[in-house]
Design a protein around this motif. Structure first.
Motif, short mmCIF file in Angstrom:
data_model
loop_
_atom_site.label_atom_id
_atom_site.label_comp_id
_atom_site.label_asym_id
_atom_site.label_seq_id
_atom_site.Cartn_x
_atom_site.Cartn_y
_atom_site.Cartn_z
N PHE A 39 -9.66 -11.11 -17.57
CA PHE A 39 -10.57 -10.24 -16.83
C PHE A 39 -11.20 -10.99 -15.66
N PHE A 40 -11.66 -12.22 -15.89
CA PHE A 40 -12.29 -13.00 -14.83
C PHE A 40 -11.29 -13.42 -13.75
N HIS A 41 -10.02 -13.52 -14.11
CA HIS A 41 -8.98 -13.83 -13.12
C HIS A 41 -8.45 -12.57 -12.44
N GLU A 46 -12.52 -10.82 -9.05
CA GLU A 46 -12.28 -11.69 -7.88
C GLU A 46 -12.87 -11.09 -6.61
N THR A 47 -12.92 -9.74 -6.52
CA THR A 47 -13.48 -9.11 -5.32
C THR A 47 -14.97 -8.84 -5.48
N MET A 48 -15.42 -8.43 -6.68
CA MET A 48 -16.82 -8.04 -6.87
C MET A 48 -17.74 -9.23 -7.12
N ALA A 49 -17.30 -10.18 -7.89
CA ALA A 49 -18.17 -11.30 -8.25
C ALA A 49 -17.35 -12.58 -8.39
N ARG A 54 -15.65 -17.45 -11.26
CA ARG A 54 -15.30 -18.87 -11.22
C ARG A 54 -16.22 -19.66 -12.16
N TRP A 55 -17.49 -19.30 -12.18
CA TRP A 55 -18.46 -19.99 -13.04
C TRP A 55 -18.08 -19.82 -14.51
N MET A 56 -17.72 -18.59 -14.90
CA MET A 56 -17.33 -18.34 -16.30
C MET A 56 -16.05 -19.09 -16.67
N ILE A 57 -15.11 -19.12 -15.76
CA ILE A 57 -13.86 -19.83 -16.03
C ILE A 57 -14.13 -21.33 -16.13
N ASP A 58 -15.02 -21.84 -15.24
CA ASP A 58 -15.37 -23.27 -15.28
C ASP A 58 -16.13 -23.62 -16.56
N LEU A 59 -16.85 -22.65 -17.14
CA LEU A 59 -17.53 -22.88 -18.42
C LEU A 59 -16.54 -23.07 -19.56
N GLY A 60 -15.31 -22.64 -19.32
CA GLY A 60 -14.29 -22.79 -20.36
C GLY A 60 -13.97 -21.51 -21.09
#
Length: 194
Positions: A39-41, A46-49, A54-60
């Motif tokens: 979902f985050f990818h 990617e367009t809305m937030a 990126r922050w959520m993906i970086d959190l793992g």
């Protein structure tokens, strides 16, 4: 002896159930993480937030690394953990269309033979798991992703298999006694401590 074996079988079933529950939770978390990661990818995030994504993906946020390795090892243990209770309560699946027509003495004989063979197979499985564990230790094999020693999984399964073999051997001895005396010590499907 019967109470001890029943207690041991119950303990193993509870331990196997606990491990299986942990594996279910782990699998659910991993699936949820995989969905959230997708979902985050996705194009919407990617367009809305994009910063939040990126922050959520970086959190793992994502699947649990090595989840299938843990499930594979844990389920192997759980299977062996449930065998003793199933064995001592005669809870294995059976097809008794033919044997219902036999006399009680013939059924006691068949049950005795079945339990002796089952105990021998459980002993063989425990022995081969022990050999496998020694081999994995000797070659220092590790899992692909988590890099934990594979012999740990073998050791856990071996513990369950040894308990299953002990309970299986006890049940075989009981069935020999029952055949010789005609007296029932362990009733089918009964999980009593008395």
């Amino acid at each position: 002896m019967k109470n001890f074996m029943m207690g041991l079988a119950r303990f193993m079933a509870l331990l196997g159930g606990f491990v299986l529950t942990l594996l279910i939770v782990l699998t659910c978390i991993s699936i949820l993480g995989r969905l959230l990661n997708g979902f985050f990818h996705g194009p919407l995030m990617e367009t809305m937030a994009p910063g939040f994504a990126r922050w959520m993906i970086d959190l793992g946020v994502g699947p649990v690394n090595g989840d299938f390795e843990l499930v594979e090892s844990g389920v192997a243990f759980a299977i062996f953990a449930f065998i003793p209770l199933c064995q001592i309560t005669a809870g294995h699946a059976s097809v008794d269309i033919l044997t219902n027509r036999f006399s009680a003495a013939v059924n006691r004989f068949l049950r005795m033979i079945t339990e002796i063979v089952f105990a021998a197979v459980l002993i063989l499985i425990a022995w081969k798991l022990y050999d496998g564990m020694l081999s994995k230790m000797r070659y220092n094999e590790t899992s692909f992703l988590l890099q934990f020693p594979i012999w740990w999984a073998y050791a856990a399964s071996l513990f369950g298999a040894v308990v299953a073999a002990v309970v299986g051997t006890y049940v075989a001895a009981v069935r020999i006694y029952e055949f010789g005396t005609g007296r029932i010590v362990i009733w089918d499907g009964v999980e009593t401590g008395s």
